[in-house]
Design a protein around this motif. Structure first.
Motif, PDB file in Angstrom:
ATOM      1  N   LYS A   1     -44.598 -28.371 -23.810  1.00 19.30           N
ATOM      2  CA  LYS A   1     -44.037 -29.714 -23.991  1.00 19.30           C
ATOM      3  C   LYS A   1     -43.246 -30.144 -22.764  1.00 19.30           C
ATOM      4  CE  LYS A   1     -41.164 -32.396 -27.186  1.00 19.30           C
ATOM      5  NZ  LYS A   1     -40.357 -32.341 -28.427  1.00 19.30           N
ATOM      6  N   GLU A   2     -42.492 -29.225 -22.183  1.00 19.44           N
ATOM      7  CA  GLU A   2     -41.702 -29.527 -20.991  1.00 19.44           C
ATOM      8  C   GLU A   2     -42.612 -29.826 -19.799  1.00 19.44           C
ATOM      9  OE1 GLU A   2     -37.774 -27.682 -18.675  1.00 19.44           O
ATOM     10  OE2 GLU A   2     -38.817 -26.538 -20.240  1.00 19.44           O
ATOM     11  N   ILE A   3     -43.676 -29.032 -19.660  1.00 19.11           N
ATOM     12  CA  ILE A   3     -44.638 -29.260 -18.575  1.00 19.11           C
ATOM     13  C   ILE A   3     -45.326 -30.612 -18.752  1.00 19.11           C
ATOM     14  CG2 ILE A   3     -46.894 -28.522 -17.700  1.00 19.11           C
ATOM     15  CD1 ILE A   3     -44.709 -26.942 -16.472  1.00 19.11           C
ATOM     16  N   SER A   4     -45.686 -30.943 -19.972  1.00 20.15           N
ATOM     17  CA  SER A   4     -46.343 -32.222 -20.238  1.00 20.15           C
ATOM     18  C   SER A   4     -45.435 -33.388 -19.877  1.00 20.15           C
ATOM     19  CB  SER A   4     -46.749 -32.292 -21.709  1.00 20.15           C
ATOM     20  OG  SER A   4     -47.367 -33.528 -22.001  1.00 20.15           O
ATOM     21  N   ALA A   5     -44.137 -33.285 -20.188  1.00 23.85           N
ATOM     22  CA  ALA A   5     -43.190 -34.342 -19.839  1.00 23.85           C
ATOM     23  C   ALA A   5     -43.059 -34.474 -18.320  1.00 23.85           C
ATOM     24  CB  ALA A   5     -41.835 -34.056 -20.472  1.00 23.85           C
TER      25      ALA A   5
ATOM     26  N   SER B   1     -38.561 -19.998 -19.160  1.00 23.49           N
ATOM     27  CA  SER B   1     -37.535 -18.976 -19.335  1.00 23.49           C
ATOM     28  C   SER B   1     -37.985 -17.981 -20.401  1.00 23.49           C
ATOM     29  CB  SER B   1     -36.211 -19.625 -19.752  1.00 23.49           C
ATOM     30  OG  SER B   1     -36.347 -20.257 -21.017  1.00 23.49           O
ATOM     31  N   SER B   2     -37.313 -16.869 -20.435  1.00 27.36           N
ATOM     32  CA  SER B   2     -37.685 -15.821 -21.383  1.00 27.36           C
ATOM     33  C   SER B   2     -37.421 -16.233 -22.826  1.00 27.36           C
ATOM     34  CB  SER B   2     -36.909 -14.538 -21.069  1.00 27.36           C
ATOM     35  OG  SER B   2     -35.500 -14.786 -21.118  1.00 27.36           O
ATOM     36  N   GLU B   3     -36.521 -17.206 -23.023  1.00 33.91           N
ATOM     37  CA  GLU B   3     -36.178 -17.633 -24.384  1.00 33.91           C
ATOM     38  C   GLU B   3     -37.079 -18.751 -24.892  1.00 33.91           C
ATOM     39  OE1 GLU B   3     -32.117 -18.746 -24.176  1.00 33.91           O
ATOM     40  OE2 GLU B   3     -31.383 -16.699 -23.820  1.00 33.91           O
TER      41      GLU B   3
ATOM     42  N   LYS C   1     -40.676 -28.670 -10.809  1.00 33.89           N
ATOM     43  CA  LYS C   1     -41.548 -28.273 -11.906  1.00 33.89           C
ATOM     44  C   LYS C   1     -40.839 -27.248 -12.784  1.00 33.89           C
ATOM     45  CE  LYS C   1     -46.251 -26.689 -12.881  1.00 33.89           C
ATOM     46  NZ  LYS C   1     -47.543 -26.258 -12.276  1.00 33.89           N
ATOM     47  N   PRO C   2     -40.846 -27.442 -14.092  1.00 32.23           N
ATOM     48  CA  PRO C   2     -40.148 -26.505 -14.978  1.00 32.23           C
ATOM     49  C   PRO C   2     -40.695 -25.087 -14.853  1.00 32.23           C
ATOM     50  CG  PRO C   2     -40.755 -28.509 -16.148  1.00 32.23           C
ATOM     51  CD  PRO C   2     -41.447 -28.555 -14.825  1.00 32.23           C
TER      52      PRO C   2
ATOM     53  N   GLU D   1     -42.787 -24.885 -26.537  1.00 31.21           N
ATOM     54  CA  GLU D   1     -41.683 -25.599 -25.880  1.00 31.21           C
ATOM     55  C   GLU D   1     -41.949 -25.750 -24.386  1.00 31.21           C
ATOM     56  OE1 GLU D   1     -37.988 -24.222 -28.784  1.00 31.21           O
ATOM     57  OE2 GLU D   1     -38.421 -23.113 -26.939  1.00 31.21           O
ATOM     58  N   TYR D   2     -42.459 -24.694 -23.770  1.00 32.65           N
ATOM     59  CA  TYR D   2     -42.757 -24.775 -22.332  1.00 32.65           C
ATOM     60  C   TYR D   2     -43.883 -25.769 -22.058  1.00 32.65           C
ATOM     61  CZ  TYR D   2     -44.275 -23.365 -17.675  1.00 32.65           C
ATOM     62  OH  TYR D   2     -44.654 -23.385 -16.357  1.00 32.65           O
TER      63      TYR D   2
END
Length: 444
Positions: A89-93, A79-81, A75-76, A86-87
Protein backbone atom coordinates in the motif's frame (compact mmCIF):
# COMPACT_ATOMS: atom_id res chain seq x y z
CA UNK A 1 0.93 -37.41 -106.43
CA UNK A 2 4.63 -38.09 -106.86
CA UNK A 3 6.96 -39.04 -104.07
CA UNK A 4 8.65 -35.63 -104.21
CA UNK A 5 5.31 -33.87 -103.80
CA UNK A 6 4.41 -36.10 -100.84
CA UNK A 7 7.82 -35.44 -99.30
CA UNK A 8 7.36 -31.67 -99.73
CA UNK A 9 3.91 -31.90 -98.16
CA UNK A 10 5.27 -33.82 -95.17
CA UNK A 11 8.09 -31.32 -94.73
CA UNK A 12 5.63 -28.43 -94.87
CA UNK A 13 3.48 -30.12 -92.20
CA UNK A 14 6.51 -30.72 -90.00
CA UNK A 15 7.58 -27.08 -90.39
CA UNK A 16 4.11 -25.90 -89.40
CA UNK A 17 4.10 -28.18 -86.35
CA UNK A 18 7.56 -26.97 -85.34
CA UNK A 19 6.43 -23.34 -85.66
CA UNK A 20 3.37 -24.05 -83.51
CA UNK A 21 5.57 -25.76 -80.94
CA UNK A 22 7.94 -22.77 -80.86
CA UNK A 23 4.99 -20.38 -80.49
CA UNK A 24 3.60 -22.46 -77.64
CA UNK A 25 6.96 -22.45 -75.88
CA UNK A 26 7.25 -18.72 -76.42
CA UNK A 27 3.78 -18.10 -75.00
CA UNK A 28 4.55 -20.31 -72.01
CA UNK A 29 7.85 -18.57 -71.28
CA UNK A 30 6.22 -15.16 -71.81
CA UNK A 31 3.43 -16.05 -69.36
CA UNK A 32 5.96 -17.16 -66.73
CA UNK A 33 8.09 -14.04 -67.22
CA UNK A 34 5.00 -11.84 -67.04
CA UNK A 35 3.80 -13.52 -63.83
CA UNK A 36 7.25 -13.24 -62.26
CA UNK A 37 7.41 -9.62 -63.35
CA UNK A 38 4.14 -8.81 -61.61
CA UNK A 39 5.32 -10.61 -58.46
CA UNK A 40 8.62 -8.73 -58.56
CA UNK A 41 6.76 -5.45 -59.07
CA UNK A 42 4.51 -6.20 -56.09
CA UNK A 43 7.44 -7.03 -53.82
CA UNK A 44 9.39 -3.99 -55.05
CA UNK A 45 6.46 -1.68 -54.26
CA UNK A 46 5.94 -3.19 -50.80
CA UNK A 47 9.65 -3.10 -49.96
CA UNK A 48 10.17 0.44 -51.25
CA UNK A 49 7.29 1.71 -49.12
CA UNK A 50 7.73 -0.52 -46.08
CA UNK A 51 11.49 -0.56 -45.46
CA UNK A 52 11.65 3.15 -44.47
CA UNK A 53 9.13 2.40 -41.69
CA UNK A 54 11.66 0.09 -40.00
CA UNK A 55 13.71 3.17 -39.15
CA UNK A 56 12.30 6.00 -37.08
CA UNK A 57 13.46 9.41 -35.89
CA UNK A 58 14.83 8.99 -32.35
CA UNK A 59 16.08 11.56 -29.84
CA UNK A 60 19.37 11.14 -28.00
CA UNK A 61 19.08 13.59 -25.10
CA UNK A 62 20.70 14.15 -21.74
CA UNK A 63 17.78 14.14 -19.31
CA UNK A 64 18.19 15.81 -15.91
CA UNK A 65 15.90 14.48 -13.19
CA UNK A 66 15.57 17.88 -11.58
CA UNK A 67 14.51 17.70 -7.90
CA UNK A 68 12.67 21.00 -8.44
CA UNK A 69 10.34 19.20 -10.88
CA UNK A 70 10.43 15.64 -9.58
CA UNK A 71 9.12 16.51 -6.11
CA UNK A 72 8.65 13.11 -4.49
CA UNK A 73 9.81 11.55 -1.26
CA UNK A 74 12.30 8.73 -1.13
CA UNK A 75 11.02 5.32 -2.12
CA UNK A 76 9.66 3.53 0.95
CA UNK A 77 11.79 0.79 2.45
CA UNK A 78 10.03 -2.09 4.12
CA UNK A 79 10.61 -2.32 7.83
CA UNK A 80 10.67 -5.54 9.77
CA UNK A 81 7.38 -4.65 11.48
CA UNK A 82 5.49 -4.03 8.23
CA UNK A 83 3.25 -6.64 6.70
CA UNK A 84 3.43 -7.28 2.95
CA UNK A 85 0.03 -5.66 2.47
CA UNK A 86 1.04 -2.49 4.33
CA UNK A 87 4.28 -2.20 2.38
CA UNK A 88 2.46 -2.75 -0.95
CA UNK A 89 0.00 0.00 0.00
CA UNK A 90 2.85 2.39 0.83
CA UNK A 91 4.62 1.59 -2.45
CA UNK A 92 1.40 2.12 -4.39
CA UNK A 93 0.92 5.55 -2.78
CA UNK A 94 4.51 6.51 -3.65
CA UNK A 95 4.07 5.39 -7.28
CA UNK A 96 0.90 7.50 -7.54
CA UNK A 97 2.90 10.54 -6.47
CA UNK A 98 5.54 9.72 -9.07
CA UNK A 99 2.82 9.51 -11.72
CA UNK A 100 1.58 12.98 -10.75
CA UNK A 101 4.99 14.52 -11.56
CA UNK A 102 4.97 16.75 -14.63
CA UNK A 103 7.31 14.59 -16.70
CA UNK A 104 6.61 16.75 -19.76
CA UNK A 105 8.57 19.52 -18.03
CA UNK A 106 11.53 17.17 -17.66
CA UNK A 107 11.35 16.41 -21.39
CA UNK A 108 10.99 20.07 -22.30
CA UNK A 109 14.02 20.98 -20.17
CA UNK A 110 16.10 18.27 -21.91
CA UNK A 111 15.12 19.54 -25.36
CA UNK A 112 15.82 23.17 -24.41
CA UNK A 113 19.19 22.13 -23.05
CA UNK A 114 19.97 20.49 -26.41
CA UNK A 115 18.78 23.55 -28.38
CA UNK A 116 18.94 26.59 -26.01
CA UNK A 117 18.37 29.11 -28.81
CA UNK A 118 15.03 27.67 -29.93
CA UNK A 119 12.01 29.96 -30.05
CA UNK A 120 9.51 27.11 -29.76
CA UNK A 121 7.11 27.19 -26.82
CA UNK A 122 6.31 24.25 -24.54
CA UNK A 123 3.51 22.92 -26.71
CA UNK A 124 5.61 23.09 -29.87
CA UNK A 125 8.55 21.33 -28.20
CA UNK A 126 6.36 18.52 -26.92
CA UNK A 127 4.74 18.15 -30.36
CA UNK A 128 7.95 16.69 -31.79
CA UNK A 129 8.37 14.15 -28.96
CA UNK A 130 6.28 11.00 -28.74
CA UNK A 131 3.66 11.21 -25.99
CA UNK A 132 4.80 7.91 -24.48
CA UNK A 133 8.18 9.45 -23.59
CA UNK A 134 6.83 10.80 -20.29
CA UNK A 135 5.76 7.31 -19.26
CA UNK A 136 9.17 5.93 -20.15
CA UNK A 137 10.85 8.51 -17.89
CA UNK A 138 8.38 7.73 -15.13
CA UNK A 139 9.12 4.00 -15.38
CA UNK A 140 12.86 4.69 -15.36
CA UNK A 141 12.53 6.66 -12.14
CA UNK A 142 10.28 4.05 -10.50
CA UNK A 143 12.83 1.35 -11.35
CA UNK A 144 15.75 3.47 -10.05
CA UNK A 145 14.84 6.33 -7.68
CA UNK A 146 18.55 7.10 -7.33
CA UNK A 147 18.25 8.98 -10.65
CA UNK A 148 16.90 12.00 -8.76
CA UNK A 149 19.30 14.89 -9.27
CA UNK A 150 21.30 13.03 -11.94
CA UNK A 151 21.67 13.61 -15.69
CA UNK A 152 21.55 10.48 -17.82
CA UNK A 153 21.46 9.87 -21.60
CA UNK A 154 18.01 8.77 -22.75
CA UNK A 155 16.70 7.72 -26.14
CA UNK A 156 13.08 8.53 -26.93
CA UNK A 157 11.02 8.41 -30.11
CA UNK A 158 10.10 11.47 -32.11
CA UNK A 159 6.40 11.97 -32.73
CA UNK A 160 4.73 10.67 -35.87
CA UNK A 161 4.37 14.21 -37.22
CA UNK A 162 8.05 14.96 -36.61
CA UNK A 163 9.03 11.67 -38.26
CA UNK A 164 6.92 12.57 -41.30
CA UNK A 165 8.59 15.96 -41.53
CA UNK A 166 12.15 14.69 -41.16
CA UNK A 167 11.66 11.84 -43.66
CA UNK A 168 10.15 14.16 -46.25
CA UNK A 169 6.75 12.49 -46.25
CA UNK A 170 5.16 15.94 -46.22
CA UNK A 171 5.72 18.58 -48.87
CA UNK A 172 7.86 21.24 -47.21
CA UNK A 173 6.60 23.90 -49.61
CA UNK A 174 3.05 23.71 -48.25
CA UNK A 175 1.83 26.74 -46.31
CA UNK A 176 2.02 26.68 -42.53
CA UNK A 177 -1.73 26.12 -42.18
CA UNK A 178 -1.46 22.80 -44.02
CA UNK A 179 1.52 21.48 -42.05
CA UNK A 180 1.16 19.05 -39.16
CA UNK A 181 3.75 20.93 -37.09
CA UNK A 182 4.07 24.64 -36.49
CA UNK A 183 7.04 26.48 -37.96
CA UNK A 184 9.13 26.74 -34.72
CA UNK A 185 8.64 23.00 -34.12
CA UNK A 186 9.72 22.16 -37.67
CA UNK A 187 12.79 24.38 -37.34
CA UNK A 188 13.67 22.75 -34.00
CA UNK A 189 13.36 19.27 -35.48
CA UNK A 190 15.60 20.21 -38.43
CA UNK A 191 18.16 21.74 -36.08
CA UNK A 192 18.32 18.70 -33.81
CA UNK A 193 18.56 16.44 -36.87
CA UNK A 194 21.44 18.48 -38.29
CA UNK A 195 23.27 18.37 -34.94
CA UNK A 196 22.89 14.62 -34.66
CA UNK A 197 20.62 14.75 -31.62
CA UNK A 198 17.87 13.16 -33.70
CA UNK A 199 18.83 10.13 -35.76
CA UNK A 200 17.01 7.48 -37.75
CA UNK A 201 17.39 4.30 -35.70
CA UNK A 202 15.99 0.83 -36.28
CA UNK A 203 12.40 0.69 -34.98
CA UNK A 204 12.57 -2.35 -32.73
CA UNK A 205 9.32 -1.28 -31.10
CA UNK A 206 7.41 -2.44 -34.21
CA UNK A 207 8.06 -5.99 -33.01
CA UNK A 208 7.87 -5.42 -29.24
CA UNK A 209 5.03 -2.89 -28.77
CA UNK A 210 1.29 -3.27 -29.20
CA UNK A 211 -0.95 -0.96 -31.19
CA UNK A 212 -1.48 2.52 -29.77
CA UNK A 213 -3.89 5.32 -30.56
CA UNK A 214 -2.50 7.93 -28.17
CA UNK A 215 1.11 7.38 -29.29
CA UNK A 216 1.03 6.30 -32.95
CA UNK A 217 4.81 6.51 -33.39
CA UNK A 218 5.28 3.74 -30.82
CA UNK A 219 2.56 1.48 -32.27
CA UNK A 220 3.74 -2.06 -32.95
CA UNK A 221 2.67 -5.52 -34.07
CA UNK A 222 3.37 -7.59 -30.96
CA UNK A 223 -0.28 -8.16 -30.04
CA UNK A 224 -1.38 -8.92 -33.61
CA UNK A 225 1.64 -11.19 -34.19
CA UNK A 226 0.97 -13.29 -31.09
CA UNK A 227 -2.74 -13.42 -31.94
CA UNK A 228 -1.92 -14.75 -35.41
CA UNK A 229 0.40 -17.39 -33.92
CA UNK A 230 -2.35 -18.57 -31.58
CA UNK A 231 -4.79 -18.84 -34.49
CA UNK A 232 -2.26 -20.77 -36.59
CA UNK A 233 -1.75 -23.14 -33.65
CA UNK A 234 -5.51 -23.73 -33.39
CA UNK A 235 -5.74 -24.36 -37.15
CA UNK A 236 -2.84 -26.83 -37.13
CA UNK A 237 -4.11 -28.71 -34.06
CA UNK A 238 -7.67 -29.05 -35.39
CA UNK A 239 -7.68 -28.82 -39.19
CA UNK A 240 -4.75 -31.13 -39.91
CA UNK A 241 -5.76 -34.28 -37.97
CA UNK A 242 -9.47 -33.88 -38.73
CA UNK A 243 -8.84 -33.16 -42.41
CA UNK A 244 -6.32 -35.99 -42.89
CA UNK A 245 -8.44 -38.58 -41.08
CA UNK A 246 -11.54 -37.51 -43.02
CA UNK A 247 -9.66 -37.86 -46.30
CA UNK A 248 -8.28 -41.28 -45.32
CA UNK A 249 -11.72 -42.56 -44.39
CA UNK A 250 -13.44 -41.21 -47.52
CA UNK A 251 -10.74 -42.50 -49.85
CA UNK A 252 -9.84 -45.82 -48.27
CA UNK A 253 -12.68 -47.09 -46.07
CA UNK A 254 -15.98 -45.35 -46.90
CA UNK A 255 -18.42 -47.31 -49.08
CA UNK A 256 -19.18 -45.83 -52.47
CA UNK A 257 -22.83 -44.81 -52.31
CA UNK A 258 -25.00 -41.75 -52.72
CA UNK A 259 -24.32 -40.54 -49.19
CA UNK A 260 -20.54 -40.45 -49.64
CA UNK A 261 -21.00 -38.90 -53.08
CA UNK A 262 -23.06 -36.15 -51.42
CA UNK A 263 -20.31 -35.60 -48.86
CA UNK A 264 -17.66 -35.32 -51.59
CA UNK A 265 -19.73 -32.81 -53.55
CA UNK A 266 -20.30 -30.69 -50.45
CA UNK A 267 -16.58 -30.74 -49.57
CA UNK A 268 -15.73 -29.52 -53.07
CA UNK A 269 -18.40 -26.83 -52.79
CA UNK A 270 -17.11 -25.69 -49.39
CA UNK A 271 -13.65 -25.16 -50.88
CA UNK A 272 -15.17 -22.54 -53.20
CA UNK A 273 -17.29 -20.74 -50.59
CA UNK A 274 -16.16 -17.12 -49.98
CA UNK A 275 -14.30 -16.68 -46.71
CA UNK A 276 -16.75 -14.06 -45.44
CA UNK A 277 -19.45 -16.76 -45.32
CA UNK A 278 -17.30 -18.72 -42.87
CA UNK A 279 -17.05 -15.53 -40.82
CA UNK A 280 -20.84 -15.29 -40.68
CA UNK A 281 -21.03 -18.96 -39.66
CA UNK A 282 -18.39 -18.46 -36.96
CA UNK A 283 -20.15 -15.38 -35.57
CA UNK A 284 -23.46 -17.26 -35.42
CA UNK A 285 -22.11 -20.53 -33.96
CA UNK A 286 -18.99 -19.80 -31.94
CA UNK A 287 -19.87 -16.28 -30.70
CA UNK A 288 -23.66 -16.30 -30.37
CA UNK A 289 -24.30 -19.97 -29.57
CA UNK A 290 -21.19 -21.26 -27.78
CA UNK A 291 -20.48 -17.82 -26.23
CA UNK A 292 -16.76 -17.84 -26.95
CA UNK A 293 -15.01 -14.55 -26.11
CA UNK A 294 -15.39 -11.92 -28.79
CA UNK A 295 -12.19 -11.11 -30.66
CA UNK A 296 -10.39 -14.13 -29.15
CA UNK A 297 -7.77 -16.10 -31.16
CA UNK A 298 -9.63 -19.31 -30.29
CA UNK A 299 -12.77 -18.11 -32.06
CA UNK A 300 -10.71 -16.86 -35.01
CA UNK A 301 -8.79 -20.14 -35.16
CA UNK A 302 -12.02 -22.15 -35.21
CA UNK A 303 -13.41 -20.05 -38.06
CA UNK A 304 -10.19 -20.46 -40.03
CA UNK A 305 -10.23 -24.20 -39.27
CA UNK A 306 -13.63 -24.52 -40.95
CA UNK A 307 -12.26 -22.65 -43.94
CA UNK A 308 -9.08 -24.74 -44.13
CA UNK A 309 -10.64 -28.19 -43.73
CA UNK A 310 -11.84 -28.56 -47.37
CA UNK A 311 -8.39 -27.64 -48.68
CA UNK A 312 -6.67 -30.22 -46.47
CA UNK A 313 -9.22 -32.95 -47.28
CA UNK A 314 -9.10 -32.43 -51.05
CA UNK A 315 -5.28 -32.25 -51.20
CA UNK A 316 -4.88 -35.30 -48.95
CA UNK A 317 -7.29 -37.35 -51.07
CA UNK A 318 -5.34 -36.35 -54.20
CA UNK A 319 -2.13 -37.54 -52.53
CA UNK A 320 -3.76 -40.86 -51.59
CA UNK A 321 -5.02 -41.40 -55.14
CA UNK A 322 -1.51 -40.83 -56.47
CA UNK A 323 -0.19 -43.86 -54.56
CA UNK A 324 0.26 -46.78 -57.02
CA UNK A 325 -2.31 -49.58 -56.56
CA UNK A 326 0.55 -52.10 -56.64
CA UNK A 327 1.66 -50.89 -53.19
CA UNK A 328 -1.74 -51.73 -51.70
CA UNK A 329 -1.90 -55.05 -53.53
CA UNK A 330 1.58 -56.04 -52.37
CA UNK A 331 0.77 -55.26 -48.73
CA UNK A 332 -2.52 -57.17 -48.88
CA UNK A 333 -0.82 -60.06 -50.64
CA UNK A 334 1.69 -60.37 -47.79
CA UNK A 335 -1.15 -60.71 -45.29
CA UNK A 336 -1.54 -57.14 -44.04
CA UNK A 337 -5.01 -56.03 -43.04
CA UNK A 338 -6.74 -53.09 -44.68
CA UNK A 339 -5.90 -50.84 -41.73
CA UNK A 340 -2.26 -51.95 -41.69
CA UNK A 341 -2.01 -51.40 -45.43
CA UNK A 342 -3.33 -47.84 -45.17
CA UNK A 343 -1.47 -46.66 -42.08
CA UNK A 344 1.79 -48.60 -42.46
CA UNK A 345 2.33 -48.46 -46.21
CA UNK A 346 0.05 -46.01 -48.04
CA UNK A 347 -0.14 -43.07 -45.64
CA UNK A 348 3.63 -42.66 -45.05
CA UNK A 349 4.14 -42.27 -48.81
CA UNK A 350 1.68 -39.35 -48.83
CA UNK A 351 3.34 -37.37 -46.02
CA UNK A 352 5.03 -34.87 -48.39
CA UNK A 353 1.72 -34.17 -50.15
CA UNK A 354 -0.15 -33.87 -46.85
CA UNK A 355 2.50 -31.48 -45.56
CA UNK A 356 2.17 -29.34 -48.67
CA UNK A 357 -1.61 -29.26 -48.28
CA UNK A 358 -1.27 -28.27 -44.64
CA UNK A 359 1.07 -25.38 -45.35
CA UNK A 360 -1.12 -24.15 -48.23
CA UNK A 361 -4.17 -24.21 -45.96
CA UNK A 362 -2.37 -22.53 -43.05
CA UNK A 363 -0.87 -19.85 -45.29
CA UNK A 364 -4.29 -19.13 -46.77
CA UNK A 365 -5.79 -18.90 -43.28
CA UNK A 366 -2.97 -16.64 -42.09
CA UNK A 367 -3.78 -14.01 -44.70
CA UNK A 368 -7.57 -13.98 -44.28
CA UNK A 369 -9.18 -10.77 -43.04
CA UNK A 370 -12.92 -10.83 -43.83
CA UNK A 371 -13.95 -13.70 -41.48
CA UNK A 372 -11.94 -12.18 -38.63
CA UNK A 373 -13.66 -8.82 -39.01
CA UNK A 374 -17.04 -10.48 -38.54
CA UNK A 375 -16.07 -12.02 -35.19
CA UNK A 376 -14.85 -8.71 -33.79
CA UNK A 377 -11.09 -8.98 -34.22
CA UNK A 378 -10.98 -5.46 -35.63
CA UNK A 379 -11.49 -4.09 -32.11
CA UNK A 380 -8.65 -2.01 -30.65
CA UNK A 381 -6.73 -4.24 -28.22
CA UNK A 382 -3.69 -2.66 -26.53
CA UNK A 383 -2.23 -5.81 -25.01
CA UNK A 384 -0.45 -9.02 -25.95
CA UNK A 385 -2.79 -12.01 -25.50
CA UNK A 386 -1.52 -14.41 -22.84
CA UNK A 387 -3.84 -17.26 -23.90
CA UNK A 388 -6.01 -18.05 -26.95
CA UNK A 389 -9.03 -16.91 -24.91
CA UNK A 390 -7.75 -13.34 -24.46
CA UNK A 391 -8.85 -10.59 -26.81
CA UNK A 392 -6.38 -9.75 -29.55
CA UNK A 393 -6.01 -8.68 -33.14
CA UNK A 394 -4.30 -10.46 -36.05
CA UNK A 395 -1.70 -9.36 -38.60
CA UNK A 396 -4.07 -9.01 -41.61
CA UNK A 397 -6.62 -7.15 -39.45
CA UNK A 398 -3.88 -4.86 -38.10
CA UNK A 399 -2.88 -4.08 -41.68
CA UNK A 400 -6.52 -3.27 -42.44
CA UNK A 401 -6.77 -0.94 -39.43
CA UNK A 402 -3.51 0.88 -40.14
CA UNK A 403 -4.43 1.36 -43.78
CA UNK A 404 -7.53 3.27 -42.67
CA UNK A 405 -5.71 5.42 -40.11
CA UNK A 406 -6.23 9.16 -40.50
CA UNK A 407 -2.48 9.89 -40.37
CA UNK A 408 -1.85 8.36 -43.79
CA UNK A 409 1.56 10.00 -44.25
CA UNK A 410 2.90 7.97 -41.34
CA UNK A 411 0.81 4.78 -41.42
CA UNK A 412 1.05 4.14 -45.17
CA UNK A 413 4.68 3.11 -44.70
CA UNK A 414 3.85 1.36 -41.43
CA UNK A 415 1.15 -0.65 -43.25
CA UNK A 416 3.67 -1.81 -45.85
CA UNK A 417 6.04 -2.76 -43.03
CA UNK A 418 3.29 -4.90 -41.48
CA UNK A 419 2.75 -6.55 -44.88
CA UNK A 420 6.47 -7.36 -45.01
CA UNK A 421 6.22 -8.99 -41.57
CA UNK A 422 3.18 -11.02 -42.69
CA UNK A 423 4.90 -12.11 -45.90
CA UNK A 424 8.01 -12.97 -43.92
CA UNK A 425 5.97 -15.23 -41.63
CA UNK A 426 4.31 -16.92 -44.62
CA UNK A 427 7.64 -17.41 -46.41
CA UNK A 428 9.09 -18.89 -43.22
CA UNK A 429 6.24 -21.40 -43.03
CA UNK A 430 6.76 -22.30 -46.70
CA UNK A 431 10.50 -22.70 -46.18
CA UNK A 432 9.90 -25.04 -43.24
CA UNK A 433 7.44 -27.02 -45.36
CA UNK A 434 9.91 -27.35 -48.24
CA UNK A 435 12.66 -28.48 -45.84
CA UNK A 436 10.44 -31.07 -44.15
CA UNK A 437 9.08 -32.27 -47.48
CA UNK A 438 12.58 -32.86 -48.85
CA UNK A 439 13.45 -34.82 -45.72
CA UNK A 440 10.31 -36.95 -45.96
CA UNK A 441 10.83 -37.61 -49.66
CA UNK A 442 14.39 -38.82 -49.04
CA UNK A 443 13.18 -41.07 -46.24
CA UNK A 444 10.42 -42.46 -48.42
Amino acid sequence: MTSNERLALVRAGLSARHRREKRFRFYGIAAIVLALGFVAMLFAMILSRGLPAFTQATFSLDVHFDPAIVKVDKKPVRSSEQSPAEYAKEISAWERKVTMVNWNKVIEAAVRNAAPETTANSREILSIVETNARFELRDMFVADPALLGKTVPVRMLASANADNWLKGNIDRSLPDAQQQLRDPARALADQLMAEGKIRNAFAWHIFTNVDSRSAPASAGLAGAFVGSLYMILVVIVLAVPIGVMSAVYLEEFAPKNRFTDLIEVNINNLAAVPSIVFGLLGAAVFINYFRLPLSAPLAGGLVLTLMTLPTVIIATRSALRAVPPSLRQAALGLGASKTQTVFHHVLPVTYPGILTATIIGVAQALGETAPLLLIGMNAFVAQVPATPLDQSSALPVQIFLWQGNENRNFFEARTSAAIIVLLGLMLTLNAIAIFLRSKLEKRA
